[in-house]
Write an enzyme that holds these catalytic residues in place. Sequence first.
Site, PDB file in Angstrom:
ATOM      1  N   ASP A 122       0.907  -0.943   0.126  1.00  0.00           N
ATOM      2  CA  ASP A 122       0.039  -0.024   0.022  1.00  0.00           C
ATOM      3  C   ASP A 122       0.888   1.179   0.041  1.00  0.00           C
ATOM      4  OD1 ASP A 122      -1.440   2.297   0.977  1.00  0.00           O
ATOM      5  OD2 ASP A 122      -3.024   0.992   1.412  1.00  0.00           O
ATOM      6  N   HIS A 123       1.247   1.815  -1.005  1.00  0.00           N
ATOM      7  CA  HIS A 123       2.214   3.048  -1.205  1.00  0.00           C
ATOM      8  C   HIS A 123       2.109   3.971  -0.156  1.00  0.00           C
ATOM      9  CE1 HIS A 123      -0.365   5.335  -3.880  1.00  0.00           C
ATOM     10  NE2 HIS A 123       0.402   6.269  -3.720  1.00  0.00           N
TER      11      HIS A 123
ATOM     12  N   HIS B 153      -5.355   3.069   1.482  1.00  0.00           N
ATOM     13  CA  HIS B 153      -4.514   4.092   1.970  1.00  0.00           C
ATOM     14  C   HIS B 153      -4.853   4.855   3.011  1.00  0.00           C
ATOM     15  CE1 HIS B 153      -2.947   3.165  -2.069  1.00  0.00           C
ATOM     16  NE2 HIS B 153      -3.559   4.175  -2.810  1.00  0.00           N
TER      17      HIS B 153
HETATM   18  C1  BG6 Z   1      -3.748   5.098  -6.352  1.00  0.00           C
HETATM   19  C2  BG6 Z   1      -5.021   5.446  -6.879  1.00  0.00           C
HETATM   20  O1  BG6 Z   1      -3.699   3.970  -5.312  1.00  0.00           O
HETATM   21  O2  BG6 Z   1      -3.286   6.255  -5.443  1.00  0.00           O
HETATM   22  C3  BG6 Z   1      -5.177   6.741  -7.685  1.00  0.00           C
HETATM   23  O3  BG6 Z   1      -5.554   4.225  -7.748  1.00  0.00           O
HETATM   24  C4  BG6 Z   1      -4.460   7.946  -6.666  1.00  0.00           C
HETATM   25  O4  BG6 Z   1      -6.417   6.916  -8.038  1.00  0.00           O
HETATM   26  C5  BG6 Z   1      -3.272   7.499  -6.193  1.00  0.00           C
HETATM   27  O5  BG6 Z   1      -4.432   8.988  -7.829  1.00  0.00           O
HETATM   28  C6  BG6 Z   1      -2.719   8.637  -5.252  1.00  0.00           C
HETATM   29  O6  BG6 Z   1      -1.366   8.246  -4.985  1.00  0.00           O
HETATM   30  P1  BG6 Z   1      -0.374   9.583  -4.646  1.00  0.00           P
HETATM   31  O7  BG6 Z   1       0.748   8.861  -3.899  1.00  0.00           O
HETATM   32  O8  BG6 Z   1      -0.425  10.360  -5.907  1.00  0.00           O
HETATM   33  O9  BG6 Z   1      -1.131  10.544  -3.596  1.00  0.00           O
END
Ligand code: BG6
Length: 504
Positions: free
Chosen positions: A184-185, A247
């Site tokens: 989960d980044h 997230h």
């Molecule tokens: C992804 C979603 O997991 O996370 C995207 O599928 C979203 O829709 C993105 O834009 C947001 O990640 P970050 O790191 O750009 O905030």
Amino acid sequence: MSTSASFGANAVIVVFGASGDLAKKKTFPALFGLYREGQLPSTVKIIGYARSKIEDADFKKRISDNFKLRDEEKDKPKIEEFLKLCSYHQGAYDTAEGYEELEKIIGEHEKKVGTESPERLFYLALPPSVFTEVAKNLKKYVYAENGTTRIIVEKPFGHDLDSSRELQKDLAPLFTEEELYRIDHYLGKEMVKNLLVLRFGNELLSGTWNKNHIKSIQISFKEAFGTEGRGGYFDSIGIVRDVMQNHLLQVLTLLTMERPVSFDPEAIRDEKVKVLKAFSPLNTDDILIGQYTKSEDGKKPGYLDDETVKGDSKCVTYAALGLGINNERWEGVPIVMRAGKALDESKVEIRIQFKPVAKGMFEEIQRNELVIRVQPNEAIYMKINSKIPGISTETSLTDLDLTYKSRYSKDFWIPEAYEALIRDCFLGNHSNFVRDDELDVSWKLFTPLLNFIESDKAPVPEGYAYGSKGPKGLRAFLNKHGYVFADEGTYQWPLTTPNVKGKM
Ligand code: BG6
């Protein structure tokens, strides 16, 4: 064999789905970033695997388009060095041949470098449709029988509780939980990684982090762009599944869990699961949902203008949810999670608003609020009341400000989320990855809400203009959940001049 030791110089990394968007935009740039910073051994072997026929040179050009340099002069030669470690292998996902060739390539490399205990990291940057198939073949043909295998998997981990369990049922006989790294980044973002230190490393916060002092909690995710180009994908997903069930919930568990006994990954994940189990079921009456329409000037398209989206789609592109936790620490504290696409700005932040002090000596005084800005421009600031300097007898709301850009030198390397997480996996550290039971509880919590939103009983999402602040009812929704806007909305951060609000 223990999988918790760090991989070393002879490790092999294989990226499945190497010709896809995720690999191009995130995985390979992250691998390069780690190499650039000396965080990957210079002898590591990296193989891209996918179905498309691509020449090696084209593949290298494609992946390097998104590489980032920190120091143009110093880092440029590193691109060439890094690309020499990479190669592309074309193969199908559903037949033995490609995997057998891959095993041969890896085997020969391991023989050449004289590895007795192979270390293989497989990164599955794949769509859900081929996911299980690749996992099965990977186990059958390229698993490190006499060594260590680690597998990084990407969301979506299912579509709801049933499909997530189904996926888990397919994966569990193939790989142990120790071998799996569910990404989960958001858990790789610097500020999210800082939450446990902030909370548990500061008595000031640790001692007040409960229902006796905290009035409300808010997690907010805003994106200034719509689903441009991804509408077809997004339509069956919606904002709740896209960023909230995963997230934002991850961030919320770190914010609300009890103190783990140590930084041991399992100690942390045990506490996350525990708090997740204490969440009240999501109340379908306590939500605000929206879908963006054309921008006010008509220049930006509405969600339904996307040709890949069904004309009558009720897909939710904005949601605010009220949550609560039934435990001793949080009983009665309102929590709001809100997320939206096509808003007025891109920003992710956490707001912890404290209870008001006893008035008594003050005619008027504002509340403390801790703001943790996850992105952009990482910062932590605490709104505090202070006397206006000089002979004034008025107070103003000002802030204690830790803005990373001004506090830390530019030379500080803050890894991108994917860099941080791939590095963690390489080191064998599971702390920032999602465990199977954690995933299960998170789907248990969100599935009834998703079923409701996607049913005929759900209200029609309220329209909000592309580039606006979101549905009109937001302010009232936040007020209802205990959040009070400082200075009736006039407080700005960072402050330049004191804005008077309060009297002694
Ligand atoms: C992804 C979603 O997991 O996370 C995207 O599928 C979203 O829709 C993105 O834009 C947001 O990640 P970050 O790191 O750009 O905030």
